[in-house]
Scaffold this motif. Structure first.
Motif, PDB file in Angstrom:
ATOM      1  N   VAL A  42       0.859  -1.183   0.000  1.00 54.04           N
ATOM      2  CA  VAL A  42       0.000   0.000   0.000  1.00 54.04           C
ATOM      3  C   VAL A  42       0.897   1.234   0.000  1.00 54.04           C
ATOM      4  O   VAL A  42       2.037   1.168   0.452  1.00 54.04           O
ATOM      5  CB  VAL A  42      -0.941   0.040   1.224  1.00 54.04           C
ATOM      6  CG1 VAL A  42      -1.961  -1.064   1.143  1.00 54.04           C
ATOM      7  CG2 VAL A  42      -0.151  -0.003   2.515  1.00 54.04           C
ATOM      8  N   PRO A  43       0.383   2.350  -0.512  1.00 58.05           N
ATOM      9  CA  PRO A  43       1.205   3.555  -0.528  1.00 58.05           C
ATOM     10  C   PRO A  43       1.593   3.955   0.895  1.00 58.05           C
ATOM     11  O   PRO A  43       0.780   3.815   1.822  1.00 58.05           O
ATOM     12  CB  PRO A  43       0.295   4.611  -1.137  1.00 58.05           C
ATOM     13  CG  PRO A  43      -0.853   3.901  -1.722  1.00 58.05           C
ATOM     14  CD  PRO A  43      -0.952   2.573  -1.074  1.00 58.05           C
ATOM     15  N   GLN A  44       2.790   4.448   1.043  1.00 53.77           N
ATOM     16  CA  GLN A  44       3.246   4.865   2.369  1.00 53.77           C
ATOM     17  C   GLN A  44       2.335   5.934   2.949  1.00 53.77           C
ATOM     18  O   GLN A  44       2.102   5.982   4.157  1.00 53.77           O
ATOM     19  CB  GLN A  44       4.694   5.366   2.294  1.00 53.77           C
ATOM     20  CG  GLN A  44       5.268   5.714   3.661  1.00 53.77           C
ATOM     21  CD  GLN A  44       6.727   6.076   3.582  1.00 53.77           C
ATOM     22  OE1 GLN A  44       7.593   5.204   3.544  1.00 53.77           O
ATOM     23  NE2 GLN A  44       7.019   7.367   3.555  1.00 53.77           N
ATOM     24  N   VAL A  45       1.805   6.796   2.075  1.00 54.60           N
ATOM     25  CA  VAL A  45       0.956   7.874   2.574  1.00 54.60           C
ATOM     26  C   VAL A  45      -0.308   7.337   3.252  1.00 54.60           C
ATOM     27  O   VAL A  45      -0.925   8.019   4.060  1.00 54.60           O
ATOM     28  CB  VAL A  45       0.578   8.882   1.467  1.00 54.60           C
ATOM     29  CG1 VAL A  45       1.751   9.790   1.145  1.00 54.60           C
ATOM     30  CG2 VAL A  45       0.091   8.183   0.227  1.00 54.60           C
ATOM     31  N   ARG A  46      -0.694   6.089   2.928  1.00 55.22           N
ATOM     32  CA  ARG A  46      -1.874   5.524   3.578  1.00 55.22           C
ATOM     33  C   ARG A  46      -1.570   5.186   5.033  1.00 55.22           C
ATOM     34  O   ARG A  46      -2.261   5.643   5.950  1.00 55.22           O
ATOM     35  CB  ARG A  46      -2.332   4.269   2.832  1.00 55.22           C
ATOM     36  CG  ARG A  46      -3.397   3.467   3.591  1.00 55.22           C
ATOM     37  CD  ARG A  46      -3.864   2.269   2.781  1.00 55.22           C
ATOM     38  NE  ARG A  46      -4.526   1.261   3.608  1.00 55.22           N
ATOM     39  CZ  ARG A  46      -5.819   1.276   3.940  1.00 55.22           C
ATOM     40  NH1 ARG A  46      -6.592   2.266   3.524  1.00 55.22           N
ATOM     41  NH2 ARG A  46      -6.326   0.322   4.689  1.00 55.22           N
ATOM     42  N   SER A  47      -0.527   4.398   5.245  1.00 52.40           N
ATOM     43  CA  SER A  47      -0.201   4.041   6.629  1.00 52.40           C
ATOM     44  C   SER A  47       0.238   5.277   7.415  1.00 52.40           C
ATOM     45  O   SER A  47      -0.049   5.392   8.605  1.00 52.40           O
ATOM     46  CB  SER A  47       0.858   2.941   6.695  1.00 52.40           C
ATOM     47  OG  SER A  47       1.647   2.936   5.530  1.00 52.40           O
ATOM     48  N   ASP A  48       0.904   6.221   6.706  1.00 53.06           N
ATOM     49  CA  ASP A  48       1.275   7.482   7.366  1.00 53.06           C
ATOM     50  C   ASP A  48       0.048   8.103   8.014  1.00 53.06           C
ATOM     51  O   ASP A  48       0.087   8.578   9.145  1.00 53.06           O
ATOM     52  CB  ASP A  48       1.816   8.496   6.345  1.00 53.06           C
ATOM     53  CG  ASP A  48       3.267   8.259   5.989  1.00 53.06           C
ATOM     54  OD1 ASP A  48       3.767   8.982   5.112  1.00 53.06           O
ATOM     55  OD2 ASP A  48       3.884   7.340   6.573  1.00 53.06           O
ATOM     56  N   TRP A  49      -1.036   8.148   7.257  1.00 52.38           N
ATOM     57  CA  TRP A  49      -2.210   8.857   7.737  1.00 52.38           C
ATOM     58  C   TRP A  49      -2.762   8.217   9.001  1.00 52.38           C
ATOM     59  O   TRP A  49      -3.097   8.897   9.969  1.00 52.38           O
ATOM     60  CB  TRP A  49      -3.299   8.913   6.655  1.00 52.38           C
ATOM     61  CG  TRP A  49      -4.452   9.748   7.126  1.00 52.38           C
ATOM     62  CD1 TRP A  49      -4.526  11.103   7.134  1.00 52.38           C
ATOM     63  CD2 TRP A  49      -5.653   9.278   7.728  1.00 52.38           C
ATOM     64  NE1 TRP A  49      -5.706  11.521   7.689  1.00 52.38           N
ATOM     65  CE2 TRP A  49      -6.421  10.413   8.068  1.00 52.38           C
ATOM     66  CE3 TRP A  49      -6.162   8.020   8.022  1.00 52.38           C
ATOM     67  CZ2 TRP A  49      -7.676  10.314   8.670  1.00 52.38           C
ATOM     68  CZ3 TRP A  49      -7.412   7.922   8.623  1.00 52.38           C
ATOM     69  CH2 TRP A  49      -8.160   9.062   8.936  1.00 52.38           C
ATOM     70  N   PHE A  50      -2.834   6.885   9.024  1.00 54.33           N
ATOM     71  CA  PHE A  50      -3.408   6.223  10.198  1.00 54.33           C
ATOM     72  C   PHE A  50      -2.529   6.417  11.430  1.00 54.33           C
ATOM     73  O   PHE A  50      -3.024   6.582  12.537  1.00 54.33           O
ATOM     74  CB  PHE A  50      -3.626   4.731   9.911  1.00 54.33           C
ATOM     75  CG  PHE A  50      -4.837   4.496   9.056  1.00 54.33           C
ATOM     76  CD1 PHE A  50      -4.716   4.325   7.684  1.00 54.33           C
ATOM     77  CD2 PHE A  50      -6.103   4.473   9.624  1.00 54.33           C
ATOM     78  CE1 PHE A  50      -5.850   4.132   6.891  1.00 54.33           C
ATOM     79  CE2 PHE A  50      -7.240   4.288   8.834  1.00 54.33           C
ATOM     80  CZ  PHE A  50      -7.108   4.114   7.468  1.00 54.33           C
ATOM     81  N   VAL A  51      -1.227   6.437  11.210  1.00 53.02           N
ATOM     82  CA  VAL A  51      -0.322   6.718  12.335  1.00 53.02           C
ATOM     83  C   VAL A  51      -0.520   8.150  12.809  1.00 53.02           C
ATOM     84  O   VAL A  51      -0.572   8.430  14.011  1.00 53.02           O
ATOM     85  CB  VAL A  51       1.144   6.477  11.912  1.00 53.02           C
ATOM     86  CG1 VAL A  51       2.113   7.015  12.941  1.00 53.02           C
ATOM     87  CG2 VAL A  51       1.377   4.990  11.681  1.00 53.02           C
ATOM     88  N   TYR A  52      -0.640   9.057  11.856  1.00 50.86           N
ATOM     89  CA  TYR A  52      -0.821  10.469  12.196  1.00 50.86           C
ATOM     90  C   TYR A  52      -2.067  10.673  13.033  1.00 50.86           C
ATOM     91  O   TYR A  52      -2.056  11.391  14.036  1.00 50.86           O
ATOM     92  CB  TYR A  52      -0.893  11.318  10.925  1.00 50.86           C
ATOM     93  CG  TYR A  52      -1.225  12.762  11.201  1.00 50.86           C
ATOM     94  CD1 TYR A  52      -2.493  13.271  10.959  1.00 50.86           C
ATOM     95  CD2 TYR A  52      -0.272  13.618  11.740  1.00 50.86           C
ATOM     96  CE1 TYR A  52      -2.803  14.587  11.241  1.00 50.86           C
ATOM     97  CE2 TYR A  52      -0.566  14.943  12.023  1.00 50.86           C
ATOM     98  CZ  TYR A  52      -1.839  15.412  11.766  1.00 50.86           C
ATOM     99  OH  TYR A  52      -2.139  16.720  12.049  1.00 50.86           O
ATOM    100  N   VAL A  53      -3.158  10.038  12.640  1.00 49.50           N
ATOM    101  CA  VAL A  53      -4.408  10.219  13.372  1.00 49.50           C
ATOM    102  C   VAL A  53      -4.218   9.829  14.833  1.00 49.50           C
ATOM    103  O   VAL A  53      -4.575  10.582  15.738  1.00 49.50           O
ATOM    104  CB  VAL A  53      -5.529   9.354  12.762  1.00 49.50           C
ATOM    105  CG1 VAL A  53      -6.757   9.371  13.655  1.00 49.50           C
ATOM    106  CG2 VAL A  53      -5.909   9.870  11.404  1.00 49.50           C
ATOM    107  N   VAL A  54      -3.654   8.654  15.062  1.00 47.75           N
ATOM    108  CA  VAL A  54      -3.487   8.174  16.436  1.00 47.75           C
ATOM    109  C   VAL A  54      -2.598   9.137  17.231  1.00 47.75           C
ATOM    110  O   VAL A  54      -2.972   9.594  18.309  1.00 47.75           O
ATOM    111  CB  VAL A  54      -2.882   6.752  16.444  1.00 47.75           C
ATOM    112  CG1 VAL A  54      -2.534   6.343  17.857  1.00 47.75           C
ATOM    113  CG2 VAL A  54      -3.864   5.765  15.816  1.00 47.75           C
ATOM    114  N   LEU A  55      -1.439   9.475  16.668  1.00 50.99           N
ATOM    115  CA  LEU A  55      -0.533  10.368  17.397  1.00 50.99           C
ATOM    116  C   LEU A  55      -1.186  11.710  17.681  1.00 50.99           C
ATOM    117  O   LEU A  55      -1.012  12.281  18.761  1.00 50.99           O
ATOM    118  CB  LEU A  55       0.755  10.582  16.595  1.00 50.99           C
ATOM    119  CG  LEU A  55       1.707   9.391  16.506  1.00 50.99           C
ATOM    120  CD1 LEU A  55       2.899   9.734  15.618  1.00 50.99           C
ATOM    121  CD2 LEU A  55       2.176   8.976  17.896  1.00 50.99           C
TER     122      LEU A  55
END
Lengths: 164, 806
Positions: free
Chosen positions: B161-174
């Protein structure tokens, strides 16, 4: 399911003002409709010396400008302090209403307002002396707009008048 | 009397109509108004307002429950800067009515799914944050929130999956942890530790090729420009070290603790993040813009450090306020300046930093640039004693850092200085024009001591040029000290080659006089073309040629003369182009013709770049030249000496935008025709057996199908032209850069000249500003141009660009 909240979608800078062109050819309904769809703005309180180039530079900041028509004194055919700016898109005009209206051009606070669309003849001032109506009656001295208002300058005592 | 009186008070405001009846619509409007306005300036305390509102809403639940649910869901999504005000309200309602609390949570989950489906990732962040703060209000049970976070983080385990996808989910939690970290750690510290450790592992493994392309500055001192996730991680780690003590966020629910802790909590339903869809548009990575720190605010409260969570919360909230109110500058300025907790922070500095951060954001600012100029002017009006000084300080700092490149320690990834330089130039000149161009130019006299191609003098030169466009030449001469004369722009006058007898020796001179008279006497196009036949062709020896081939002198004579006659204003010139359109089309029939007409325009108007730009624009729109011709002209040897000037790039980007708009327009027409055909076909199906109607609708269908076919061809042709334009542009960049690199290598000279840096920046800028369109043609670009054989310096730019959508 989510609502578009009226209280939050306020965009009052692009609202139509109270002014209606009394020379508009058509009924009130037509005029309202045109104003709501218009890509053209009236720009007022310009200096007589403000050029089309300056207007273009400033108003291009909100969108691509299709044309500019500098308002002219009907008699002298020189700039008399207003113009029309027509954009290719409505959004360009809206952003001008939001961000250029009420800011300075040539050191003067300029005013923009929706216009129903340029028609030949509307580039001329409608004041009796040839310029804008506002310059007929104003009392102040404005060096960028020909000095005193026309009426005021007629009442000012001059040598020629007094030497009789 | 003038009808156009605009009083200042009415400058952008409209009174609300008030009605006296209490019909349902009016009650719903009132509910909306009450809810949206809670938390604003009031004579009563926030707590008592919330208490009162909770009472009103509770009473209205029997009749208006759904409306209230929808309004609350909307404010959660659209007013994130008032997050804790609304979570407290929901908390109070939940305490009074458990079922309502449950229904609200369900509605929020539905809304979250919708926003994710529709690529509204920023709003989704606000919704998740809202849910997490509801834990603080005893509406949602902490363990179920942790479970949601665990599901989000599990996205990092997905493959392909694009890195920007997992980036977003990590960002939300943090990004929720500043609000709810303390509570979650108190209840579920083991799970949270596991979560954070997973996040840490993910962050270490991320690819960060894209970062240099998005940084405003590359230097690490004095303020590192960090990638947004790295920065947030550092902030959360520090927060954790401080045992989750967070003191900045306004938490009205604390005052209601005794009431809220009596409430029953709800469990979030298990939430599986939606899977990756190929057309998903995750937010692009970004770099946090920093220009101030604790040393910069001279008196008063100290600025929170760059890794403090306070900094994150303040910046988030200020961004949210702008996002909500950008259309109404007075309201926006007032809201920014009434930020809660403003007495404990140097608010003006935060505001200026956030605004510049948005203005300089790459690939482009979130809102139209002129908004920021006007917003800053409003802020100066509201805080005349303090904000102008902060702004001046900021401008000074930006100027000082214009050349942050240490030329000896360059590597191929850190080879740009300030990609948003044109935003700064445009902002500063426009800002000055609102303040009579008052500036202490002498403070910048250091720029006079260096090569004029260096960043500082170049910056001043471009600012003066833009300032002149908003005023006039003599004004600029008057506002700068005499020592700055080398930086003053040229007087924008026309250069007429055939001016007078001194040009009599020029080959085109005699015909120029004839043409000039012909135009003044309103000769027809045919007559003028006949006159032009007399112009000798420097490219040819035989005179038995019919004159159909490209004759540069003909173009020169005609256009110089015409533009000279029309030099008075833009309108005069446009009128001239329109009147003699036919002739111009004949003269520019070939590619060489198109190139030459651009050359002539430049030669005549080189003192007036603004005029060149508008003429080129007009000529593209009236199809006298095409976009590729303009691109070739800008990159030609003739224009090499102007290559670093701002107006060149403004023309290029304007040309690309026109091409893009042209393609979009035809695509829209095609879609509309397809829709029409679909509707027509539906109608036919519903119309029954009427033979006449059937025949008519068949005709219409046939016409539509023909139209669709034509439009389809038009779209393909336009896209082909668009692709070709980008190919031309990138090809020319590659040629120029390669030449330079080879020359430096053979001469053993450092590649990193001002010209080179400018050129690489401009290449990056093309990628960034038009990334959406360019994505379509990646395959071709990679196969034809950005191949592995390319010099690594140039290939790096391409690779960084690709990394943006990893």
């Amino acid at each position: 399911m989510a609502v578009k909240l009226n209280a939050l979608t306020s965009d009052s800078y692009i609202d139509v003002s109270q002014y209606r062109d009394q020379h508009f050819k058509g009924n009130r309904y037509d005029q309202e409709k045109l104003l709501k769809q218009s890509n053209t703005l009236y720009v007022g309180n310009l200096s007589f010396y403000t050029t089309e180039e300056q207007v273009h530079e400033l108003f291009s900041k909100s969108g691509d400008v299709k044309r500019i028509i500098i308002g002219l004194d009907k008699v002298k055919k020189t700039a008399c302090g207003f113009c029309f700016v027509e954009y290719y898109t409505r959004i360009g005009a809206e952003n001008a209403m939001r961000f250029i209206n009420g800011t300075r051009l040539d050191d003067r606070i300029i005013r923009t307002d929706w216009d129903a669309g340029f028609k030949e003849g509307r580039q001329y001032g409608r004041g009796k002396s040839g310029g804008q109506v506002r310059d007929e009656y104003r009392q102040d001295y404005d060096p960028a707009r020909g000095g005193y208002g026309k009426l005021a300058s007629q009442h000012r005592p001059t040598e020629a008048r007094n030497s009789f | 009397m003038s009808r156009r009186r605009h009083s200042d008070e009415n400058d952008g405001g409209q009174a609300h109509k008030r009605r006296r009846t209490s019909e349902p619509i009016e009650i719903e409007d009132r509910l909306e108004s009450l809810i949206c306005r809670v938390g604003e300036k009031s004579t009563s305390s926030l707590e008592s307002n919330l208490e009162g509102l909770a009472g009103v809403l509770e009473a209205d639940l029997p009749n208006y429950k759904n409306k209230i649910l929808r309004i609350l869901c909307s404010v959660a999504r659209l007013l994130p800067e008032k997050l804790t005000v609304y979570t407290t309200l929901v908390g109070l309602l939940n305490a009074r009515n458990y079922n309502f609390g449950g229904e609200f949570v369900e509605a929020m989950i539905r809304q979250l799914k919708e926003t994710l489906k529709n690529n509204l990732y920023n709003e989704a962040v606000y919704l998740v944050r809202f849910l997490s703060d509801l834990v603080n209000c005893h509406v949602i049970a902490a363990p179920s929130m942790v479970a949601m976070f665990e599901n989000f983080i599990s996205v990092t385990q997905e493959e392909d999956v694009p890195q920007v996808r997992s980036d977003w989910f990590v960002y939300v939690v943090l990004s929720c942890l500043p609000w709810v970290g303390k509570e979650l750690y108190e209840k579920k510290d083991v799970e949270m530790d596991r979560l954070l450790s997973q996040i840490e592992g993910y962050l270490k493994s991320r690819v960060k090729t894209h970062v240099p392309m998005l940084q405003v500055w590359t230097a690490e001192k004095p303020h590192p420009q960090e990638e947004y996730l790295d920065c947030l991680w550092a902030q959360i780690q520090k927060l954790k070290k401080d045992r989750w003590q967070e003191r900045h966020v306004l938490r009205p629910y604390i005052a209601f603790d005794s009431v809220l802790c009596e409430a029953l909590q709800h469990n979030l339903p298990p939430f599986t993040p939606p899977g990756h869809m190929p057309d998903a548009q995750y937010p692009m990575p970004r770099v946090v813009f920093r220009m101030f720190d604790y040393t910069d605010a001279p008196e008063g409260p100290v600025m929170p450090g760059s890794h403090s969570v306070e900094r994150f919360v303040i910046e988030e909230n200020l961004h949210c306020i702008i996002q909500t109110h950008w259309r109404e500058r007075k309201t926006c300025a007032a809201q920014l300046l009434s930020y809660p907790g403003k007495n404990k922070i140097p608010l003006n500095y935060h505001i200026v930093e956030v605004i510049f951060g948005e203005l300089f954001q790459l690939p482009c600012p979130p809102h139209i640039d002129v908004m920021y100029t006007t917003l800053l002017i409003e802020l100066c009006k509201l805080q005349p004693g303090s904000l102008p000084q902060v702004l001046a300080q900021a401008t000074e700092m930006l100027y000082m850092r214009l050349d942050t490149m240490n030329t000896s320690c360059i590597d191929r990834y850190h080879n740009h200085t300030f990609l948003s330089l044109n935003e700064l130039i445009n902002w500063f000149s426009h800002h000055l024009s609102n303040f009579q161009f008052r500036w202490s130019w002498d403070d910048w006299s250091d720029c006079l001591a260096v090569d004029l191609q260096k960043p500082k003098p170049k910056f001043v030169k471009e600012v003066l040029e833009k300032s002149m466009r908003l005023s006039y030449h003599q004004r600029i001469v008057d506002i700068v000290p005499p020592t700055f004369s080398a930086l003053i722009p040229a007087d924008p006058i026309f250069i007429y080659k055939y001016m007078d007898e001194s040009s009599a020796s020029l080959p085109g001179y005699p015909v120029s006089i004839t043409v000039s008279n012909a135009i003044k006497n309103r000769a027809s196009n045919e007559e003028i073309l006949t006159i032009l036949k007399e112009v000798p062709n420097p490219n040819q020896e035989d005179d038995d040629d019919e004159g159909e081939t490209f004759n540069p002198l003909k173009i020169d004579v005609f256009l110089q003369t015409l533009l000279h006659l029309a030099a008075k204003s833009f309108s005069h010139s446009f009128s001239a182009l329109g009147k003699f359109h036919e002739i111009l089309k004949v003269l520019t029939d070939s590619d060489e013709g198109k190139l030459h007409i651009l050359r002539v325009v430049y030669e005549a108007w080189k003192n007036h770049p603004q005029m060149i730009a508008v003429l080129v624009d007009k000529m593209i729109r009236t199809q006298i030249v095409d976009c590729a011709a303009v691109a070739n002209w800008l990159f030609s040897q003739d224009m090499a000496h102007e290559f670093t000037r701002l107006f060149i790039w403004e023309i290029l980007h304007s040309t690309i935008r026109k091409m893009n708009k042209h393609v979009q327009k035809i695509q829209v027409e095609l879609e509309e025709a397809k829709d029409k055909l679909e509707k027509q076909q539906h109608k036919k199906r519903d119309s029954g057996d009427d033979e006449d109607m059937e025949k008519n609708s068949e005709d219409e269908e046939g016409q539509l199908e023909e139209q669709i076919e034509r439009l389809q061809e038009k779209v393909e042709s336009a896209q082909s032209e668009q692709k070709n334009l980008f190919l031309v542009i990138f090809q020319r960049f590659i040629m120029l850069l390669t030449e330079h690199l080879v020359r430096c290598e053979t001469g053993s000279v450092d590649v990193s000249t001002p010209w080179y840096k400018n050129c690489i920046e401009r290449l990056q800028q093309v990628f960034l500003m038009h990334h959406v369109t360019i994505q379509q043609y990646m395959g071709t670009l990679e196969n034809l141009l950005f191949t592995a054989e390319l010099d690594p310096h140039i290939l790096a730019v391409y690779q960084q660009f690709c990394a943006l959508q990893l």
